[in-house]
Design a protein around this motif. Structure first.
Motif, PDB file in Angstrom:
ATOM      1  N   LEU A  35     -85.262-164.730 -19.448  1.00  0.00           N
ATOM      2  CA  LEU A  35     -84.163-164.225 -18.626  1.00  0.00           C
ATOM      3  C   LEU A  35     -82.860-164.962 -18.901  1.00  0.00           C
ATOM      4  CD1 LEU A  35     -86.066-163.796 -15.255  1.00  0.00           C
ATOM      5  CD2 LEU A  35     -85.420-162.029 -16.886  1.00  0.00           C
ATOM      6  N   LEU A  36     -82.934-166.234 -19.252  1.00  0.00           N
ATOM      7  CA  LEU A  36     -81.743-167.025 -19.545  1.00  0.00           C
ATOM      8  C   LEU A  36     -82.061-168.032 -20.636  1.00  0.00           C
ATOM      9  CD1 LEU A  36     -80.120-167.873 -16.075  1.00  0.00           C
ATOM     10  CD2 LEU A  36     -79.190-166.370 -17.834  1.00  0.00           C
ATOM     11  N   GLU A  37     -81.034-168.388 -21.400  1.00  0.00           N
ATOM     12  CA  GLU A  37     -81.102-169.504 -22.341  1.00  0.00           C
ATOM     13  C   GLU A  37     -80.195-170.606 -21.796  1.00  0.00           C
ATOM     14  OE1 GLU A  37     -83.029-169.610 -24.869  1.00  0.00           O
ATOM     15  OE2 GLU A  37     -83.660-167.511 -25.074  1.00  0.00           O
ATOM     16  N   GLY A  38     -80.639-171.844 -21.901  1.00  0.00           N
ATOM     17  CA  GLY A  38     -79.851-172.948 -21.361  1.00  0.00           C
ATOM     18  C   GLY A  38     -79.823-174.135 -22.300  1.00  0.00           C
ATOM     19  N   SER A  39     -78.883-175.027 -22.023  1.00  0.00           N
ATOM     20  CA  SER A  39     -78.770-176.272 -22.783  1.00  0.00           C
ATOM     21  C   SER A  39     -78.110-177.315 -21.905  1.00  0.00           C
ATOM     22  CB  SER A  39     -77.970-176.058 -24.077  1.00  0.00           C
ATOM     23  OG  SER A  39     -76.657-175.604 -23.784  1.00  0.00           O
ATOM     24  N   ILE A  40     -78.329-178.593 -22.259  1.00  0.00           N
ATOM     25  CA  ILE A  40     -77.739-179.722 -21.543  1.00  0.00           C
ATOM     26  C   ILE A  40     -76.474-180.149 -22.279  1.00  0.00           C
ATOM     27  CG2 ILE A  40     -78.132-182.025 -20.627  1.00  0.00           C
ATOM     28  CD1 ILE A  40     -79.903-179.893 -19.413  1.00  0.00           C
ATOM     29  N   LEU A  41     -75.377-180.329 -21.543  1.00  0.00           N
ATOM     30  CA  LEU A  41     -74.090-180.713 -22.111  1.00  0.00           C
ATOM     31  C   LEU A  41     -73.644-182.051 -21.556  1.00  0.00           C
ATOM     32  CD1 LEU A  41     -72.183-177.313 -21.731  1.00  0.00           C
ATOM     33  CD2 LEU A  41     -73.504-178.089 -23.694  1.00  0.00           C
ATOM     34  N   GLU A  42     -72.662-182.621 -22.229  1.00  0.00           N
ATOM     35  CA  GLU A  42     -72.025-183.820 -21.700  1.00  0.00           C
ATOM     36  C   GLU A  42     -71.106-183.438 -20.554  1.00  0.00           C
ATOM     37  OE1 GLU A  42     -70.094-185.829 -24.860  1.00  0.00           O
ATOM     38  OE2 GLU A  42     -71.958-186.401 -25.878  1.00  0.00           O
ATOM     39  N   SER A  43     -70.414-184.433 -20.019  1.00  0.00           N
ATOM     40  CA  SER A  43     -69.558-184.223 -18.859  1.00  0.00           C
ATOM     41  C   SER A  43     -68.469-183.190 -19.146  1.00  0.00           C
ATOM     42  CB  SER A  43     -68.912-185.556 -18.451  1.00  0.00           C
ATOM     43  OG  SER A  43     -68.037-185.353 -17.369  1.00  0.00           O
ATOM     44  N   LEU A  44     -68.158-182.354 -18.149  1.00  0.00           N
ATOM     45  CA  LEU A  44     -67.122-181.340 -18.263  1.00  0.00           C
ATOM     46  C   LEU A  44     -65.831-181.812 -17.615  1.00  0.00           C
ATOM     47  CD1 LEU A  44     -69.180-178.165 -17.224  1.00  0.00           C
ATOM     48  CD2 LEU A  44     -68.716-178.995 -19.533  1.00  0.00           C
ATOM     49  N   LYS A  45     -64.715-181.249 -18.078  1.00  0.00           N
ATOM     50  CA  LYS A  45     -63.435-181.561 -17.457  1.00  0.00           C
ATOM     51  C   LYS A  45     -63.289-180.867 -16.111  1.00  0.00           C
ATOM     52  CE  LYS A  45     -60.964-182.349 -21.817  1.00  0.00           C
ATOM     53  NZ  LYS A  45     -59.818-181.957 -22.654  1.00  0.00           N
TER      54      LYS A  45
END
Length: 823
Positions: free
Chosen positions: A503-513
């Motif tokens: 249903l969804l694809e996801g990923s972990i990111l660094e900090s966002l602005k």
């Protein structure tokens, strides 16, 4: 003394009715070991008395047979009869008890009482197998008018009718069993047994055998509706037949405030015990026999009452179906929650042979569940899966898929929803994307094409939804600086077990602005609605959101703000900002006290919003973006310039025509200056009119304005002009008059000079346009149009030089006609 003579003698010879003057005489034969008590009721108004011999009283006790006389005519309406028998059960007691007939007392209300005495260590058992009892309220009566009462010295265990499911009772010492038969009713004696028991710790234990059919019976606490004594217990032992399942439901209860201990219900089966409060849901769909104990406490207030009224019902069930659920192969921590859709459902859910209302299966180990008479709609399933990544290095850019876990086909029930709990490292973020390439926010006025709804909530916001999304839309990705939960559900309540694709694809990111970043790519000729996170409840205080809106260069976007909810800020301001993505882009911004206006963006842009720390209200906005085909302004300007130039050419042509017409008029007023001679010269010279023999022509044919000069010493007929070549004029530049030879010669003298056009040479000015990136087709078309319209000196010069037989006449002297402009 006898006022009427009537005698009734029974076959047994134990009863004799006699009518005496003003009264009634009865002969009572008392059975061995019994005591007969005749008592006047407390409600009787009459002073009628019962007499034995000359002694008359309101009551009399008979242990032996005797004649009794009543000094009233209808004593059965004023007196009651109780036949009491004492039974001692110390070491051994095994006997059957049957009520005895007293025909002489049949018109009286009779109570047969058996008082059973036992030792402190032992108890006694009452066997009602032959008749069976059914408990009733204190105010109820039985269909056959025979009512049993069981009690001890201080407490009434209950009132009962015959033909019930109570097959026996076990009592402590000094208890009693009574059978009440109303007057005028024939006694129908039934037998019950009495035996010595092993001793019990409760006030009484009632043995109930449920029939092998669907049934229900009601039970009451001792002294109901009065108070159940403090620090006492009563137990019901329920025998449930095979393939039948019993449920307990409390119909009514009163509960006091306790000074010590508490009131409760305790269920026991096979050495296992479950304790429930009176206010709790009780045993449901239980298979097998069990004990139910009702316990009282020490009341704080003696005027308060403890009472209980409950019902037990049994129903036959089908075969038991088993299913082993194994979630150990799934990644992360997985929990499967199973519950009945309705408490009154006939479905039975069992775990480890125990009936359960809900069951939770984890991915730690496989469990075997049993289902009886369970249909798909009887059970609801929910799945919770935790995906956690705590190490920043190993988590960044790691990808995962959110898909429905595969469940065993033997597991019945609807999979109602699936929730994924996504935990990131500190200061990490989550990016969500649709496998189909796009998402759409589910909002009023923006209908989803799919029945799958994806609800995103933040853990820090106590389950507040960031937004609700569905597949197929303009949103390319959603980035959130927080631990989140994504919950999938069907809008129409269908089963999620049928969905096998992610249903969804996801990923972990660094900090966002920003706290939220949403990438949007609108579709042409359509509108899209974008709501702030947590709409309509409002954004989190001091949070920010940014939409990155991208579209092709040949389109433009109309940005409107259709729904705005503002707040009162404690500090700072709420703000809305629209900015082009290019560095030179124009920025539109509004604060809390300003109303945002619609803007048209000609290129991709950012839509940024920030919330303040509010003291009143909530900040929420719904934006509408409409993508339309952009008009080509460069081409429009180029066409405008071409139109202006064409207008100028038309005006110039009109001026030339007017001037020519005026010159022709002047030519008609002067002597003839030239004629066409086909035999030789193209022009005949005009007679000399000036001192230096200069000849001036008053009219020149338009096709000869830029003709080549004739060569000296050549015949006109022999002159061959150069073709397709440009020749620079090298003759004298001063003005020389054209002279005529009277005789034929081989050379022709110079007849004129070339005079260049000395009028204005510049084209009209075109307004400047700001340069644009990339190739501008409209600008190229404008240059080509300008070149075609304005012409080139070389083209004109070549045209003149390639015209055969053309001669140039001298221009008219400005002194002769100042009103004409030389051509």
């Amino acid at each position: 003394m006898w006022s009427w003579g009537l005698s009734l003698v029974l076959l047994c010879g134990v009863l004799q009715w006699s009518s005496v003057s003003g009264g009634l005489v009865l002969t009572v034969h008392v059975h061995s070991g019994a005591t007969v008590l005749i008592n006047r009721t407390q409600t009787a108004v009459s002073k009628c008395e019962v007499c034995i011999g000359k002694s008359c009283q309101s009551s009399v006790t008979l242990q032996n047979s005797a004649d009794v006389e009543f000094n009233c005519t209808e004593p059965e309406n004023l007196f009651t009869v109780e036949i009491v028998r004492y039974i001692v059960c110390t070491e051994s007691c095994d006997r059957n008890i049957t009520p005895e007939q007293y025909p002489s007392l049949q018109n009286f209300s009779r109570t047969f009482t058996w008082i059973i005495n036992g030792s402190d260590e032992n108890s006694f058992s009452l066997d009602f197998t032959k008749t069976g009892l059914r408990q009733i309220r204190a105010t109820e009566s039985c269909p056959d008018k025979h009512v049993y009462t069981v009690s001890n010295s201080t407490t009434s265990i209950g009132r009962f009718c015959r033909n019930g499911t109570i097959k026996g009772m076990e009592m402590n010492f000094e208890s009693s069993v009574s059978l009440q038969v109303p007057g005028q009713e024939q006694l129908e004696p039934t037998t019950f047994g009495v035996s010595v028991g092993n001793g019990i710790t409760v006030l009484a234990m009632i043995k109930v055998s449920l029939p092998a059919e669907e049934s229900s019976q009601e039970f009451f606490s001792p002294n109901y509706p009065g108070n159940f004594p403090d620090f006492n217990s009563i137990r019901w032992s329920f025998n449930v037949p095979p393939k039948y399942y019993a449920s307990v439901r409390i119909l009514d209860f009163t509960e006091p405030r306790c000074l010590r201990d508490d009131t409760h219900l305790k269920y026991e089966r096979d050495g296992k015990m479950v304790v429930k409060k009176l206010s709790d849901a009780q045993l449901s769909e239980h298979q097998g026999s069990f004990n139910l104990t009702f316990r009282s406490c020490l009341r704080r207030n003696l005027n308060s009452v403890l009472s209980l009224h409950f019902k037990i019902s049994a129903i036959k069930r089908g075969a038991e179906a088993r299913c082993t659920v194994d979630l150990t192969r799934e990644e992360g921590l997985l929990e499967l929650h199973i519950r009945k859709s309705k408490p009154t459902s006939a479905c039975i859910l069992k775990l480890s042979s125990l009936i359960q209302d809900t069951v939770t299966v984890t991915s730690e180990k496989a469990l075997t569940l049993a289902f009886i008479d369970c249909r798909e709609e009887d059970l609801l399933l929910n799945i919770n899966q935790t995906i956690a990544c705590q190490q920043q290095k190993g988590c960044v850019s790691s990808k995962f898929s959110l898909r429905v876990p595969v469940l065993e086909k033997c597991l019945p029930g609807f999979l109602q929803q699936v929730s994924w709990h996504l935990n990131t490292p500190q200061d990490g973020a989550v990016e969500l994307m649709s496998p189909t390439g796009s998402l759409q926010q589910s909002l009023p006025g923006q209908t989803c094409n799919s029945s799958i709804l994806l609800t995103v909530t933040e853990h820090e916001q106590q389950g507040m939804a960031v937004g609700q999304f569905c597949p197929q839309g303009p949103i390319r990705s959603v980035q959130i600086q927080s631990n989140i939960t994504v919950t999938a559900s069907h809008a129409d309540g269908r089963d999620l077990k049928q969905i096998t694709y992610p249903l969804l694809e996801g990923s972990i990111l660094e900090s966002l602005k920003e706290r939220y970043i949403i990438n949007v790519m609108p579709k042409k000729d359509s509108s899209v609605l974008l709501a702030t996170p947590a709409w309509p409840a409002g954004m989190k205080p001091q949070s920010t959101v940014s939409w990155i809106v991208s579209f092709p260069s040949q389109f433009e976007a109309n940005v409107e703000f259709t729904n705005i909810s503002q707040v009162s800020c404690a500090n700072r301001h709420t703000s809305i900002e629209v900015q082009k993505q290019s560095s030179r882009g124009e920025t539109y911004s509004w604060r809390m006290d300003e109303k945002p206006k619609s803007v048209v963006m000609e290129e991709s842009f950012y839509l940024n919003m920030s919330n303040c720390k509010s003291v009143k209200g909530s900040f929420s906005v719904v934006s509408q973006i409409t993508l339309l085909k952009r008009k080509n302004k460069s081409l429009t300007i180029a066409l405008s310039v071409v139109s202006v130039l064409l207008l100028l050419v038309v005006i110039a042509f009109a001026v030339v025509c007017v001037i020519n017409r005026r010159k022709k008029k002047q030519q008609n007023s002067h002597p003839e200056v030239s004629v066409y001679n086909p035999n030789g010269h193209a022009f005949l010279p005009v007679p000399k009119t000036t001192e230096d023999d200069e000849h001036i022509y008053h009219c020149i044919d338009d096709t000869m304005v830029y003709g080549h000069l004739l060569k000296h010493g050549e015949e006109v007929n022999d002159f061959e002009p150069a073709v397709d070549s440009y020749q620079v004029f090298t003759g004298p530049t001063e003005v020389q008059p054209l002279t005529e030879h009277r005789e034929n010669t081989d050379k022709i003298q110079e007849v004129g000079v070339y005079r260049p056009f000395t009028g204005p040479q510049n084209a009209p000015e075109v307004p400047e346009r700001s340069p644009r990136q990339g190739r501008n087709p409209a600008h190229a078309e404008q240059q080509g149009a300008d070149k075609k319209i304005s012409g080139d000196d070389k083209i004109v010069e070549d045209q003149v030089r390639t015209t055969p037989g053309l001669k140039i006449a001298p221009l008219a002297d400005p002194e002769e006609d100042d009103s004409e402009t030389p051509l």
